[in-house]
Design a protein around this motif. Structure first.
Motif, PDB file in Angstrom:
ATOM      1  N   GLU A 263      29.112  22.594 -46.123  1.00 15.08           N
ATOM      2  CA  GLU A 263      28.745  21.176 -45.841  1.00 15.08           C
ATOM      3  C   GLU A 263      30.022  20.239 -45.597  1.00 15.08           C
ATOM      4  OE1 GLU A 263      25.855  20.239 -46.014  1.00 15.08           O
ATOM      5  OE2 GLU A 263      25.042  22.255 -46.528  1.00 15.08           O
ATOM      6  N   ALA A 264      31.212  20.635 -46.004  1.00 10.43           N
ATOM      7  CA  ALA A 264      32.291  19.954 -45.527  1.00 10.43           C
ATOM      8  C   ALA A 264      32.752  20.051 -44.166  1.00 10.43           C
ATOM      9  CB  ALA A 264      33.457  20.396 -46.291  1.00 10.43           C
ATOM     10  N   CYS A 265      32.352  21.451 -43.474  1.00 15.36           N
ATOM     11  CA  CYS A 265      32.658  21.603 -42.269  1.00 15.36           C
ATOM     12  C   CYS A 265      31.542  20.848 -41.470  1.00 15.36           C
ATOM     13  CB  CYS A 265      32.297  23.284 -41.835  1.00 15.36           C
ATOM     14  SG  CYS A 265      33.980  24.044 -42.332  1.00 15.36           S
ATOM     15  N   ARG A 266      30.065  20.849 -41.978  1.00 15.09           N
ATOM     16  CA  ARG A 266      29.429  20.251 -41.097  1.00 15.09           C
ATOM     17  C   ARG A 266      29.765  18.759 -41.143  1.00 15.09           C
ATOM     18  NH1 ARG A 266      24.932  17.327 -42.449  1.00 15.09           N
ATOM     19  NH2 ARG A 266      25.252  17.806 -44.641  1.00 15.09           N
ATOM     20  N   ILE A 267      30.091  17.808 -41.901  1.00  9.17           N
ATOM     21  CA  ILE A 267      30.452  16.776 -41.943  1.00  9.17           C
ATOM     22  C   ILE A 267      32.016  16.309 -41.464  1.00  9.17           C
ATOM     23  CG2 ILE A 267      28.800  15.971 -43.631  1.00  9.17           C
ATOM     24  CD1 ILE A 267      30.913  15.827 -45.738  1.00  9.17           C
ATOM     25  N   GLY A 268      32.619  17.612 -41.232  1.00  3.35           N
ATOM     26  CA  GLY A 268      33.908  17.314 -40.600  1.00  3.35           C
ATOM     27  C   GLY A 268      34.903  16.537 -41.669  1.00  3.35           C
ATOM     28  N   TRP A 269      34.775  16.965 -43.161  1.00  7.86           N
ATOM     29  CA  TRP A 269      35.754  16.368 -43.911  1.00  7.86           C
ATOM     30  C   TRP A 269      36.975  17.280 -43.931  1.00  7.86           C
ATOM     31  CZ3 TRP A 269      34.882  16.684 -49.849  1.00  7.86           C
ATOM     32  CH2 TRP A 269      35.753  15.741 -50.370  1.00  7.86           C
TER      33      TRP A 269
ATOM     34  N   ASP B 201      34.038  12.670 -51.679  1.00  8.83           N
ATOM     35  CA  ASP B 201      34.895  12.110 -52.834  1.00  8.83           C
ATOM     36  C   ASP B 201      35.904  13.022 -53.104  1.00  8.83           C
ATOM     37  OD1 ASP B 201      35.697  11.063 -55.018  1.00  8.83           O
ATOM     38  OD2 ASP B 201      33.669  10.215 -55.549  1.00  8.83           O
ATOM     39  N   LEU B 202      37.094  12.818 -52.821  1.00  5.71           N
ATOM     40  CA  LEU B 202      38.126  14.126 -53.012  1.00  5.71           C
ATOM     41  C   LEU B 202      38.475  13.900 -54.351  1.00  5.71           C
ATOM     42  CD1 LEU B 202      39.889  16.268 -51.794  1.00  5.71           C
ATOM     43  CD2 LEU B 202      41.639  14.385 -51.277  1.00  5.71           C
TER      44      LEU B 202
ATOM     45  N   VAL C  55      27.732  17.806 -54.305  1.00 13.69           N
ATOM     46  CA  VAL C  55      27.587  16.311 -54.332  1.00 13.69           C
ATOM     47  C   VAL C  55      28.875  15.466 -53.984  1.00 13.69           C
ATOM     48  CG1 VAL C  55      26.793  14.257 -55.496  1.00 13.69           C
ATOM     49  CG2 VAL C  55      25.217  16.279 -55.599  1.00 13.69           C
ATOM     50  N   ALA C  56      30.036  16.165 -54.793  1.00 17.17           N
ATOM     51  CA  ALA C  56      31.200  15.542 -54.386  1.00 17.17           C
ATOM     52  C   ALA C  56      31.492  15.785 -52.792  1.00 17.17           C
ATOM     53  CB  ALA C  56      32.358  16.278 -55.475  1.00 17.17           C
ATOM     54  N   THR C  57      31.298  17.097 -52.334  1.00 21.07           N
ATOM     55  CA  THR C  57      31.618  17.124 -51.069  1.00 21.07           C
ATOM     56  C   THR C  57      30.751  16.440 -50.207  1.00 21.07           C
ATOM     57  OG1 THR C  57      31.833  19.416 -51.638  1.00 21.07           O
ATOM     58  CG2 THR C  57      31.513  19.124 -49.393  1.00 21.07           C
ATOM     59  N   LEU C  58      29.377  16.192 -50.233  1.00 22.77           N
ATOM     60  CA  LEU C  58      28.458  15.392 -49.444  1.00 22.77           C
ATOM     61  C   LEU C  58      28.836  13.914 -49.674  1.00 22.77           C
ATOM     62  CD1 LEU C  58      24.949  17.080 -50.306  1.00 22.77           C
ATOM     63  CD2 LEU C  58      26.464  17.265 -48.194  1.00 22.77           C
ATOM     64  N   ASP C  59      29.313  13.565 -50.456  1.00 22.03           N
ATOM     65  CA  ASP C  59      29.968  11.982 -50.655  1.00 22.03           C
ATOM     66  C   ASP C  59      31.216  11.896 -50.091  1.00 22.03           C
ATOM     67  OD1 ASP C  59      27.495  11.322 -52.012  1.00 22.03           O
ATOM     68  OD2 ASP C  59      28.224  11.462 -54.115  1.00 22.03           O
TER      69      ASP C  59
ATOM     70  N   ALA D 119      40.041  17.009 -45.597  1.00 21.96           N
ATOM     71  CA  ALA D 119      40.659  17.137 -46.679  1.00 21.96           C
ATOM     72  C   ALA D 119      39.828  17.876 -47.560  1.00 21.96           C
ATOM     73  CB  ALA D 119      40.667  15.758 -47.300  1.00 21.96           C
ATOM     74  N   GLY D 120      38.276  17.879 -47.656  1.00 24.09           N
ATOM     75  CA  GLY D 120      37.534  18.681 -48.464  1.00 24.09           C
ATOM     76  C   GLY D 120      37.479  20.126 -48.316  1.00 24.09           C
ATOM     77  N   ILE D 121      37.648  20.462 -46.629  1.00 25.60           N
ATOM     78  CA  ILE D 121      37.933  21.949 -46.548  1.00 25.60           C
ATOM     79  C   ILE D 121      38.947  22.552 -47.175  1.00 25.60           C
ATOM     80  CG2 ILE D 121      38.165  23.340 -44.371  1.00 25.60           C
ATOM     81  CD1 ILE D 121      36.407  21.340 -42.829  1.00 25.60           C
ATOM     82  N   GLU D 122      40.234  21.837 -46.928  1.00 28.51           N
ATOM     83  CA  GLU D 122      41.223  22.186 -47.318  1.00 28.51           C
ATOM     84  C   GLU D 122      41.302  22.276 -48.977  1.00 28.51           C
ATOM     85  OE1 GLU D 122      46.112  20.455 -47.999  1.00 28.51           O
ATOM     86  OE2 GLU D 122      45.030  20.231 -45.903  1.00 28.51           O
ATOM     87  N   GLU D 123      40.801  21.422 -49.648  1.00 26.58           N
ATOM     88  CA  GLU D 123      40.579  21.390 -51.204  1.00 26.58           C
ATOM     89  C   GLU D 123      39.687  22.660 -51.453  1.00 26.58           C
ATOM     90  OE1 GLU D 123      42.077  20.411 -54.747  1.00 26.58           O
ATOM     91  OE2 GLU D 123      42.576  19.255 -52.869  1.00 26.58           O
ATOM     92  N   LEU D 124      38.712  22.873 -50.901  1.00 25.50           N
ATOM     93  CA  LEU D 124      37.806  23.809 -51.188  1.00 25.50           C
ATOM     94  C   LEU D 124      38.259  25.203 -50.941  1.00 25.50           C
ATOM     95  CD1 LEU D 124      34.485  22.181 -49.819  1.00 25.50           C
ATOM     96  CD2 LEU D 124      34.893  22.927 -52.347  1.00 25.50           C
ATOM     97  N   ARG D 125      39.039  25.404 -49.780  1.00 20.71           N
ATOM     98  CA  ARG D 125      39.639  26.522 -49.668  1.00 20.71           C
ATOM     99  C   ARG D 125      40.776  26.972 -50.601  1.00 20.71           C
ATOM    100  NH1 ARG D 125      42.586  27.567 -45.607  1.00 20.71           N
ATOM    101  NH2 ARG D 125      42.351  29.645 -45.676  1.00 20.71           N
ATOM    102  N   LYS D 126      41.559  26.112 -51.211  1.00 23.07           N
ATOM    103  CA  LYS D 126      42.516  26.257 -52.094  1.00 23.07           C
ATOM    104  C   LYS D 126      41.844  26.734 -53.339  1.00 23.07           C
ATOM    105  CE  LYS D 126      44.754  22.279 -51.315  1.00 23.07           C
ATOM    106  NZ  LYS D 126      45.720  21.022 -51.931  1.00 23.07           N
TER     107      LYS D 126
END
Length: 121
Positions: free
Chosen positions: A83-89, A54-55, A48-52, A91-98
Motif C-alpha cells: 500500500e505504501a508503494c501504491r500511494i508512493g509514500w 501518518d509516519l 490504516v497508518a500507512t493509508l493515512d 518515508a513509509g516504505i523505508e519505515e516498513l522495510r526497517k
C-alpha cells in the motif's frame, strides 16, 4: 475514542445533508466508508497508518508490536508495504522495510521496494 467520534461526525453529516435535501447518496457513501475504515483502524492499525500517510502513528504502531504484514483480503488491502508503494509514500516504505515488512509475493511491490532502496555500500 477517535473512532467513535468519526462515526458520530459521519452520522451528523449524513443527517445534515439529508435534511438539506441534496447530496444524500454522497453522504451515505462517506458515512459507510467512515464506518468501514473505523473498523479497519481498530483491527489493522499498521495498514490504516500507512493509508493515512501518518509516519508518527506508523512508528508508534510498529513499536507497539503491530503486524507489519497484515492483510485485509476482503477489502483488497495490504500488506502495508504494498500500500505504501501504491500511494508512493517513500518515508513509509523505508519505515516498513526497517520493521521487516514484506511484499508477500507482489511483483510490483518488489520492484517498487528495489527502486526505493538506496544502493548498499
Amino acid at each position: 475514542m477517535a473512532t467513535r467520534f468519526r462515526i458520530l461526525a459521519a452520522c451528523a453529516l449524513a443527517i445534515g445533508i439529508t435534511a438539506a435535501g441534496g447530496g444524500w447518496p454522497a453522504a451515505a457513501s462517506k458515512f459507510q466508508k467512515d464506518i468501514v475504515m473505523g473498523e479497519v483502524a481498530r483491527t489493522h492499525p499498521v495498514l490504516v497508518a500507512t493509508l493515512d500517510r501518518d509516519l508518527p502513528r506508523l512508528q508508534a504502531t510498529i513499536k507497539a508490536k503491530g503486524n507489519v504484514n497484515e492483510v485485509r483480503k476482503d477489502m483488497h488491502l495490504g500488506p502495508p508495504l504494498r500500500e505504501a508503494c501504491r500511494i508512493g509514500w517513500k518515508a513509509g516504505i523505508e519505515e516498513l522495510r526497517k520493521a521487516g515488512a514484506k511484499c508477500l509475493g507482489d511483483a510490483r511491490c518488489e520492484a517498487c521496494v528495489r527502486s526505493n532502496t538506496p544502493p548498499s555500500s
